[in-house]
Write an enzyme that holds these catalytic residues in place. Structure first.
Site, PDB file in Angstrom:
ATOM      1  N   CYS A 275      22.836 -43.930  50.434  1.00  0.00           N
ATOM      2  CA  CYS A 275      22.412 -43.055  51.536  1.00  0.00           C
ATOM      3  C   CYS A 275      23.364 -41.880  51.793  1.00  0.00           C
ATOM      4  CB  CYS A 275      22.260 -43.871  52.810  1.00  0.00           C
ATOM      5  SG  CYS A 275      20.989 -45.138  52.712  1.00  0.00           S
TER       6      CYS A 275
ATOM      7  N   ASP B 246      39.963 -38.235  42.731  1.00  0.00           N
ATOM      8  CA  ASP B 246      40.450 -39.331  43.556  1.00  0.00           C
ATOM      9  C   ASP B 246      41.963 -39.370  43.455  1.00  0.00           C
ATOM     10  OD1 ASP B 246      41.091 -40.602  41.192  1.00  0.00           O
ATOM     11  OD2 ASP B 246      39.740 -42.312  41.480  1.00  0.00           O
TER      12      ASP B 246
ATOM     13  N   ALA C 264      34.258 -37.611  55.831  1.00  0.00           N
ATOM     14  CA  ALA C 264      35.224 -38.541  56.416  1.00  0.00           C
ATOM     15  C   ALA C 264      35.096 -38.580  57.932  1.00  0.00           C
ATOM     16  CB  ALA C 264      36.645 -38.133  56.027  1.00  0.00           C
TER      17      ALA C 264
ATOM     18  N   ARG D  98      35.667 -40.608  45.012  1.00  0.00           N
ATOM     19  CA  ARG D  98      34.945 -41.133  43.851  1.00  0.00           C
ATOM     20  C   ARG D  98      34.488 -42.579  44.110  1.00  0.00           C
ATOM     21  NH1 ARG D  98      38.362 -40.904  39.088  1.00  0.00           N
ATOM     22  NH2 ARG D  98      38.427 -38.659  39.464  1.00  0.00           N
ATOM     23  N   SER D  99      33.999 -42.812  45.313  1.00  0.00           N
ATOM     24  CA  SER D  99      33.512 -44.146  45.654  1.00  0.00           C
ATOM     25  C   SER D  99      32.107 -44.359  45.097  1.00  0.00           C
ATOM     26  CB  SER D  99      33.492 -44.320  47.172  1.00  0.00           C
ATOM     27  OG  SER D  99      32.506 -43.475  47.744  1.00  0.00           O
TER      28      SER D  99
END
Length: 207
Positions: A40, A100, A160, A77-78
């Site tokens: 999402c 990252d 964030a 880079r999740s």
């Protein structure tokens, strides 16, 4: 279960290989019968960038792919943001730097679907300075993208909880568009995924 996975966590077809997996190529697809179920948060950022680009394309000749020729930087880079978003953008023609804490990867458009990932030789500063779009998702109160790195007319998207930009400073930059949060669009993306899952798994049961 897959039937209730509105966040896209269990979509095997959406899994990106990580750099340590030892593969140069990566494919980001969804099972055809399900339609594209994307994480999402990544989908929300993609839709925001898409809306900006479509508005721009309405005034100019549209490229074959939505972000053809653009350079973008994603500082995250999740599995729920940086990886899927980098692939979605490069599949639409963008050259994407994925950053990252350990490395910088470059996602380059090759063909219509496949992308190559290569270890970038640039610094984060070089990546940001070259980018017309910068997306950040660093969960740190102390991290900020230096304002002097940001180019004129750039689009900045902060994912964030704490802003990764000096908001008062970027507001003074010529032509810069700053999106401070994406929460409401993320909720809309979740509802979109929910509708797709209902259509593909549950619509027959409700009849």
């Amino acid at each position: 279960s897959p039937e209730k996975d509105v966040e896209g966590y269990r979509r095997k077809g959406l899994r990106m290989r990580k750099p340590e997996d030892g593969h140069d190529d990566a494919v980001f697809t969804a099972p055809e019968e399900l339609g594209p179920i994307y994480p999402c948060t990544a989908l929300a950022v993609f839709r925001i960038l898409e809306s900006f680009q479509l508005s721009l394309n309405a005034k100019t000749e549209s490229p074959q792919r939505l972000f053809e020729g653009k350079t973008m930087t994603i500082i995250n880079r999740s599995e729920v943001l940086g990886l899927p978003l980098a692939t979605m953008l490069s599949n639409q023609g963008a050259n994407v730097y994925s950053i990252d804490i350990n490395s910088i990867l470059q996602f380059m458009p090759v063909g219509e679907v496949r992308i190559r990932r290569e270890q970038a030789t640039k610094t984060m500063e070089e990546c940001v300075r070259q980018s017309s779009e910068v997306i950040t998702g660093v969960p740190s109160q102390s991290f900020r993208v230096p304002t002097e790195w940001i180019s004129e007319n750039a689009t900045l998207i902060n994912v964030a909880t704490e802003s990764n930009f000096e908001e008062e400073e970027v507001a003074e930059l010529p032509g810069v568009t700053y999106v401070p949060h994406v929460g409401r669009v993320t909720v809309a993306a979740l509802e979109h995924n929910l509708c797709l899952l209902h259509q593909n798994y549950h619509s027959d049961k409700s009849k």
